[in-house]
Motif scaffolding. Sequence first.
Motif, PDB file in Angstrom:
ATOM      1  N   GLY A   1       0.716  -1.181   0.022  1.00 32.64           N
ATOM      2  CA  GLY A   1      -0.069   0.081  -0.106  1.00 32.64           C
ATOM      3  C   GLY A   1       0.925   1.274  -0.023  1.00 32.64           C
ATOM      4  O   GLY A   1       0.386   2.409  -0.106  1.00 32.64           O
TER       5      GLY A   1
ATOM      6  N   HIS B   1       2.861   2.082   2.391  1.00 27.10           N
ATOM      7  CA  HIS B   1       3.182   2.862   3.858  1.00 27.10           C
ATOM      8  C   HIS B   1       4.333   2.502   4.335  1.00 27.10           C
ATOM      9  O   HIS B   1       4.806   1.454   4.089  1.00 27.10           O
ATOM     10  CB  HIS B   1       1.797   2.496   4.639  1.00 27.10           C
ATOM     11  CG  HIS B   1       0.519   2.973   4.195  1.00 27.10           C
ATOM     12  ND1 HIS B   1      -0.001   4.136   4.707  1.00 27.10           N
ATOM     13  CD2 HIS B   1      -0.320   2.449   3.262  1.00 27.10           C
ATOM     14  CE1 HIS B   1      -0.949   4.542   4.146  1.00 27.10           C
ATOM     15  NE2 HIS B   1      -1.159   3.691   3.246  1.00 27.10           N
TER      16      HIS B   1
ATOM     17  N   PHE C   1      -4.171   2.674  12.010  1.00 23.46           N
ATOM     18  CA  PHE C   1      -5.324   2.210  11.159  1.00 23.46           C
ATOM     19  C   PHE C   1      -5.124   0.848  10.830  1.00 23.46           C
ATOM     20  O   PHE C   1      -4.016   0.237  11.048  1.00 23.46           O
ATOM     21  CB  PHE C   1      -5.681   3.013   9.920  1.00 23.46           C
ATOM     22  CG  PHE C   1      -4.483   3.096   9.095  1.00 23.46           C
ATOM     23  CD1 PHE C   1      -4.193   2.027   8.023  1.00 23.46           C
ATOM     24  CD2 PHE C   1      -3.619   4.190   8.855  1.00 23.46           C
ATOM     25  CE1 PHE C   1      -3.339   1.963   7.005  1.00 23.46           C
ATOM     26  CE2 PHE C   1      -2.387   4.113   8.297  1.00 23.46           C
ATOM     27  CZ  PHE C   1      -2.184   3.008   7.066  1.00 23.46           C
ATOM     28  N   CYS C   2      -6.236   0.024  10.620  1.00 24.54           N
ATOM     29  CA  CYS C   2      -6.295  -1.278  10.195  1.00 24.54           C
ATOM     30  C   CYS C   2      -5.729  -1.483   8.681  1.00 24.54           C
ATOM     31  O   CYS C   2      -6.258  -0.821   8.029  1.00 24.54           O
ATOM     32  CB  CYS C   2      -7.562  -2.027  10.580  1.00 24.54           C
ATOM     33  SG  CYS C   2      -7.615  -3.575   9.749  1.00 24.54           S
ATOM     34  N   THR C   3      -4.880  -2.328   8.619  1.00 31.23           N
ATOM     35  CA  THR C   3      -4.316  -2.379   7.150  1.00 31.23           C
ATOM     36  C   THR C   3      -5.397  -3.289   6.246  1.00 31.23           C
ATOM     37  O   THR C   3      -5.102  -3.431   5.048  1.00 31.23           O
ATOM     38  CB  THR C   3      -3.070  -3.595   7.340  1.00 31.23           C
ATOM     39  OG1 THR C   3      -3.228  -4.429   8.235  1.00 31.23           O
ATOM     40  CG2 THR C   3      -1.763  -2.615   7.516  1.00 31.23           C
ATOM     41  N   MET C   4      -6.376  -3.829   6.833  1.00 32.31           N
ATOM     42  CA  MET C   4      -7.568  -4.369   5.776  1.00 32.31           C
ATOM     43  C   MET C   4      -8.084  -3.291   5.074  1.00 32.31           C
ATOM     44  O   MET C   4      -8.427  -3.233   3.941  1.00 32.31           O
ATOM     45  CB  MET C   4      -8.424  -5.152   6.717  1.00 32.31           C
ATOM     46  CG  MET C   4      -8.230  -6.527   6.714  1.00 32.31           C
ATOM     47  SD  MET C   4      -9.565  -7.506   7.607  1.00 32.31           S
ATOM     48  CE  MET C   4     -10.411  -7.812   6.129  1.00 32.31           C
ATOM     49  N   CYS C   5      -8.692  -2.203   6.157  1.00 29.49           N
ATOM     50  CA  CYS C   5      -9.662  -1.232   5.620  1.00 29.49           C
ATOM     51  C   CYS C   5      -8.878   0.121   5.089  1.00 29.49           C
ATOM     52  O   CYS C   5      -9.728   0.957   4.354  1.00 29.49           O
ATOM     53  CB  CYS C   5     -10.651  -0.964   6.578  1.00 29.49           C
ATOM     54  SG  CYS C   5     -11.358  -2.507   7.117  1.00 29.49           S
ATOM     55  N   GLY C   6      -7.532   0.173   5.458  1.00 28.90           N
ATOM     56  CA  GLY C   6      -7.043   1.401   4.952  1.00 28.90           C
ATOM     57  C   GLY C   6      -7.345   2.536   6.125  1.00 28.90           C
ATOM     58  O   GLY C   6      -8.202   2.569   6.807  1.00 28.90           O
ATOM     59  N   PRO C   7      -6.398   3.666   5.810  1.00 31.14           N
ATOM     60  CA  PRO C   7      -6.828   4.777   6.799  1.00 31.14           C
ATOM     61  C   PRO C   7      -8.093   5.444   6.837  1.00 31.14           C
ATOM     62  O   PRO C   7      -8.699   5.809   7.751  1.00 31.14           O
ATOM     63  CB  PRO C   7      -5.822   5.693   6.411  1.00 31.14           C
ATOM     64  CG  PRO C   7      -5.128   5.417   5.031  1.00 31.14           C
ATOM     65  CD  PRO C   7      -5.474   3.710   4.986  1.00 31.14           C
ATOM     66  N   ASP C   8      -8.907   5.321   5.622  1.00 34.81           N
ATOM     67  CA  ASP C   8     -10.018   6.126   5.687  1.00 34.81           C
ATOM     68  C   ASP C   8     -11.337   5.487   6.070  1.00 34.81           C
ATOM     69  O   ASP C   8     -12.159   6.103   6.203  1.00 34.81           O
ATOM     70  CB  ASP C   8     -10.179   6.857   4.009  1.00 34.81           C
ATOM     71  CG  ASP C   8      -9.278   7.590   3.727  1.00 34.81           C
ATOM     72  OD1 ASP C   8      -8.536   8.347   4.842  1.00 34.81           O
ATOM     73  OD2 ASP C   8      -8.953   7.586   2.657  1.00 34.81           O
ATOM     74  N   PHE C   9     -11.106   4.161   6.015  1.00 35.90           N
ATOM     75  CA  PHE C   9     -12.447   3.253   6.231  1.00 35.90           C
ATOM     76  C   PHE C   9     -12.056   2.622   7.478  1.00 35.90           C
ATOM     77  O   PHE C   9     -12.962   1.416   7.715  1.00 35.90           O
ATOM     78  CB  PHE C   9     -12.586   2.493   5.285  1.00 35.90           C
ATOM     79  CG  PHE C   9     -13.526   3.092   4.065  1.00 35.90           C
ATOM     80  CD1 PHE C   9     -14.997   2.903   4.057  1.00 35.90           C
ATOM     81  CD2 PHE C   9     -13.121   3.875   3.247  1.00 35.90           C
ATOM     82  CE1 PHE C   9     -15.804   3.689   3.188  1.00 35.90           C
ATOM     83  CE2 PHE C   9     -13.844   4.616   2.229  1.00 35.90           C
ATOM     84  CZ  PHE C   9     -15.200   4.324   2.329  1.00 35.90           C
ATOM     85  N   CYS C  10     -11.081   2.672   8.313  1.00 34.75           N
ATOM     86  CA  CYS C  10     -11.169   1.878   9.534  1.00 34.75           C
ATOM     87  C   CYS C  10     -11.779   2.212  10.328  1.00 34.75           C
ATOM     88  O   CYS C  10     -11.997   3.149  11.013  1.00 34.75           O
ATOM     89  CB  CYS C  10      -9.279   2.290   9.968  1.00 34.75           C
ATOM     90  SG  CYS C  10      -9.077   1.272  11.546  1.00 34.75           S
ATOM     91  N   SER C  11     -12.870   1.193  10.958  1.00 33.20           N
ATOM     92  CA  SER C  11     -13.761   1.172  11.767  1.00 33.20           C
ATOM     93  C   SER C  11     -13.259   1.660  13.271  1.00 33.20           C
ATOM     94  O   SER C  11     -14.241   2.519  13.861  1.00 33.20           O
ATOM     95  CB  SER C  11     -14.785   0.055  11.765  1.00 33.20           C
ATOM     96  OG  SER C  11     -14.075  -1.043  12.215  1.00 33.20           O
ATOM     97  N   MET C  12     -12.263   0.967  13.622  1.00 33.52           N
ATOM     98  CA  MET C  12     -11.865   1.438  15.036  1.00 33.52           C
ATOM     99  C   MET C  12     -11.167   2.745  15.170  1.00 33.52           C
ATOM    100  O   MET C  12     -11.467   3.129  16.191  1.00 33.52           O
ATOM    101  CB  MET C  12     -10.680   0.200  15.329  1.00 33.52           C
ATOM    102  CG  MET C  12     -11.224  -1.203  15.318  1.00 33.52           C
ATOM    103  SD  MET C  12     -10.526  -2.399  16.312  1.00 33.52           S
ATOM    104  CE  MET C  12      -8.887  -2.338  15.279  1.00 33.52           C
TER     105      MET C  12
ATOM    106  N   LYS D   1     -12.490   5.282  13.608  1.00 32.34           N
ATOM    107  CA  LYS D   1     -13.770   6.177  13.547  1.00 32.34           C
ATOM    108  C   LYS D   1     -14.438   5.608  14.866  1.00 32.34           C
ATOM    109  O   LYS D   1     -14.868   6.765  15.382  1.00 32.34           O
ATOM    110  CB  LYS D   1     -14.564   5.592  12.334  1.00 32.34           C
ATOM    111  CG  LYS D   1     -14.347   6.203  11.223  1.00 32.34           C
ATOM    112  CD  LYS D   1     -15.643   6.446  10.286  1.00 32.34           C
ATOM    113  CE  LYS D   1     -15.253   7.380   9.170  1.00 32.34           C
ATOM    114  NZ  LYS D   1     -14.228   7.041   8.362  1.00 32.34           N
TER     115      LYS D   1
END
Lengths: 565, 565
Positions: free
Chosen positions: B535, B537, B544-555, B557
């Motif tokens: 990615g 990085h 942030f979680c590496t599954m969802c990426g920085p913009d969609f990290c649920s935790m 948010k």
Amino acid sequence: MSNVIENICSTELSPEGSAIRKTFVKGTLYPIEVGMKTLSLSRTYCCGEHEFSSFPLYDTSGPFSDSSISIDPEKGIPAVRDRWPFPERVTEPSTCSAAPGTLSTRIPLRAKQGHGITQMYFARKGIITPEMEYVAIRENQQLESWTASFSKGGHSFTPFTPEFVRKEIAEGRAIIPANINHPELEPMIIGRNFRVKINANIGNSALGSCIEEEVEKAVWACRWGADTVMDLSTGKDIHRTREWILRNSPVPIGTVPIYQALEKAGGRAEDLSWELYRDTLIEQAEQGVDYFTIHAGILLRHLPAADRRMTGIVSRGGSIMAKWCRVNKQENFLYTQFDEICRILQAYDIAVSLGDALRPGSIADANDEAQFGELKVLGELTKVAWGYDVQVMIEGPGHVPLHMVEENMQKQLEYCHEAPFYTLGPLVTDIAAGYDHINSAIGGALIASHGCAMLCYVTPKEHLGLPDRNDVREGIISHKVAAHAADLAKGNPVAWLHDELMSRARYAFAWEDQFNLSLDEERNRKVHAESLASGGHTEKNPDFCTMCGPDFCSMKKSKEVTAIR
Amino acid sequence: MSNVIENICSTELSPEGSAIRKTFVKGTLYPIEVGMKTLSLSRTYCCGEHEFSSFPLYDTSGPFSDSSISIDPEKGIPAVRDRWPFPERVTEPSTCSAAPGTLSTRIPLRAKQGHGITQMYFARKGIITPEMEYVAIRENQQLESWTASFSKGGHSFTPFTPEFVRKEIAEGRAIIPANINHPELEPMIIGRNFRVKINANIGNSALGSCIEEEVEKAVWACRWGADTVMDLSTGKDIHRTREWILRNSPVPIGTVPIYQALEKAGGRAEDLSWELYRDTLIEQAEQGVDYFTIHAGILLRHLPAADRRMTGIVSRGGSIMAKWCRVNKQENFLYTQFDEICRILQAYDIAVSLGDALRPGSIADANDEAQFGELKVLGELTKVAWGYDVQVMIEGPGHVPLHMVEENMQKQLEYCHEAPFYTLGPLVTDIAAGYDHINSAIGGALIASHGCAMLCYVTPKEHLGLPDRNDVREGIISHKVAAHAADLAKGNPVAWLHDELMSRARYAFAWEDQFNLSLDEERNRKVHAESLASGGHTEKNPDFCTMCGPDFCSMKKSKEVTAIR
């Protein structure tokens, strides 16, 4: 890309001289043809009073396993449903202004004002649709006489008739996600009285992946047995990615529209609006998405309980909506506008998958007030959707320890009026990173044996990164093991026959039949050949097991024992 | 070989600068030192009223994870138990004439005539042995205060005291397999009121493998967490292979002596004899084998039911004994000579693992007359062994569909007087070849949650070939997931703490802690680094979680949501 997909189709699905060939079963009510992979067995096996020299395998790979069809992924696969007659379906053309880059030149359809067109609408009217007949044939796999005579543990079974399918849909216990704008779809059914299904997630994220890879992943997922695919893309080119996937997908495609809406809002959850979301729904509806995950059940009143949790909100959609609610001090617009949403879904026959925004993200948060509080709201929304004849399924957890899994299923049935349950795992421990596909298969097998209708796969990359091609394969097969184990536990006659044939083949040292009856014939054929070669054996079909060798093979000895009798 | 093992020890167990270091907890009753891997966490986590900046991990790798000890596999690992005082243990030297190629120059011991020396003997006398104190410390992992305050779902827990261990052994509910001739052993306990254990099988077969590989596999298995190892060798050099494995093994070693006896009988089951078997038992007893699988429960009267099965007898030992019985028209000599067998085991403190010769080899044969008929006999034999103070566990299936798993556990407890249950899987479907480690983990997690004490691993090669190094790792970790899931379900406080720390680390984006708390830190560290790199990085510990990426990290948010409150 074209080359890659051609490769998946031709060499892996229909190898030259393979015992597996694509066959079709015609409908009797409608001019439909249900595709299956028929396996020619190397010998005839007697199972009770029945004899089998072939076995039809449930096939999710659509035209990709049909060597008579040449596929150009840039044009998409054949639109089979367009050939079916829908005497009762009254539609009109519709155009979505927000649909750039559409592959097909087809004009999207929607229900004509005042006309019901959903599967649930027809089911409730007593009308069997072509989709209902299709799934009935698919679930039976041509094995009606076996099913009718099957009896295990005192249960007997009735073959899945189109009428049975209709009734299950009318009563909300099953759904056929089949957007009228997804004519490439081969219909399938999700409900606890049918074969347990599995979903594979694909989708680019900011950290990697590209359109070509995603389409390839979708085809790859169908090849290994995914029953539905969710496109969870969040990066650039969302619309175009989805279009490519839909036009090449024989399985239902699900999405989480809030992801695209968030992109449109510049990534700021607080700037989302109902209008923006509504337009996104319509855009995706007209492309042909078959089911939407909608996080309409998370309400302001649930947030304090979520704040107290060990791992808060781990659903992406849930965390987005929670932020919107808190910043704007307003109730979740997906909840307040839910009637409006249902009117849209109704017009395209899109199923709603009510998202579990408050699914537990850790063992410690399992079955808590936040989770079950939201589940009750999902039950209320189920009734609302059914009021519009919109088909509903309910999403479930998450991280749940084994002894608390069954309670999830019980509460879901109770609160959500028996709408099908669709769970992510559950993962039965938090510490299995790198092996979460196994973690999820354990919880998934258990909850499906209690009635969960569809399992969302988890790959070995869960919690760590985005799955690659091999992760997708591992994730799918591990959940197919879980789903099949649940089918056996629930007494599905076709599943029992499958295991019986496998065991008879195993006891007969019929290696080719064993490979073909397993969930990954390609890997097993290769591993077995390597094992034989490393032992210096040259026979292709030795009459001993390659684990124990010729002198210690228990099955070889067992037969000698029986022969002495 | 030496190089390979050195490599496993030094680079993989104690990487330079690792947060995991070997620590020892001293006994209070005896001068014992219980080894653990202590993980230094990157921050302090608050769990209820407790704070943790480190976490002790249960460690099965013995001296191989102790960088202060240099190991020469040709000499074996240190004989730790030789340093312990056994005031009550009255033994005398013994010499086994059939022991060529012994590595150690140590003279084997046996109980002096008329003296009891087994753990069960002492337990029943009210005496706590060093082994009992050792396992009590090991099960608590130094977390007594956490355990004492732990409460989940209304249960509260008592820390595992040496007295509790003694009582469980006295009553037959748990065993410590610890041959007095295996001084290299770090004792461990098998019983349903303790942490669920897993066994890894190794062993050459005619189709491959060599001594060096087997020893390496044993060390490798301990490194990944096998609690015991069974040496199932059947080829050449059986004695020497076993000697190498024993002298390098910190975990109990189990065998199936009938395999070696069969080799001595020239591979002809019908030519086996009690004398030949007895000599084999003594030979292995004096080498230090900690538990023997003995198929003493399969009787002539069970064979007709086995003949009627879909897949007959799939236990190797079972098929050998069945053949012997039928050809010679005599009752199983392991049954008729069982008292004699117990007298031998008693003299070395070897535990008996009563083999399930009639375990089902297919879903269709599960829970049948043959299986449960044998299980009843195993219950009778349990009482016989207990009469000699011999510790007993019971082996279990096999292939069993999910809904029939619990019945196995119930019947085992009922028929076998609560002796520990040790199962192979169960496999919950027949069609999962290539993925049978997952298949087995599903059934294993479920049966262990109902009380099964130890799971025998199954590798991805099951039904196909012999496992290689990577298969052993996959097989072990998948069953550790299952065992841990069962520990959570049974409310083991240490297991709950482990998951809590993992989830707190996950929510804090404390990546290093997550890797170290997972079951395969090596793989996870690597996968995560690859995900980040792909990615683009460069941070090592992104928030942030590496599954969802920085913009969609649920935790990410979710924390923002809580902050708004």
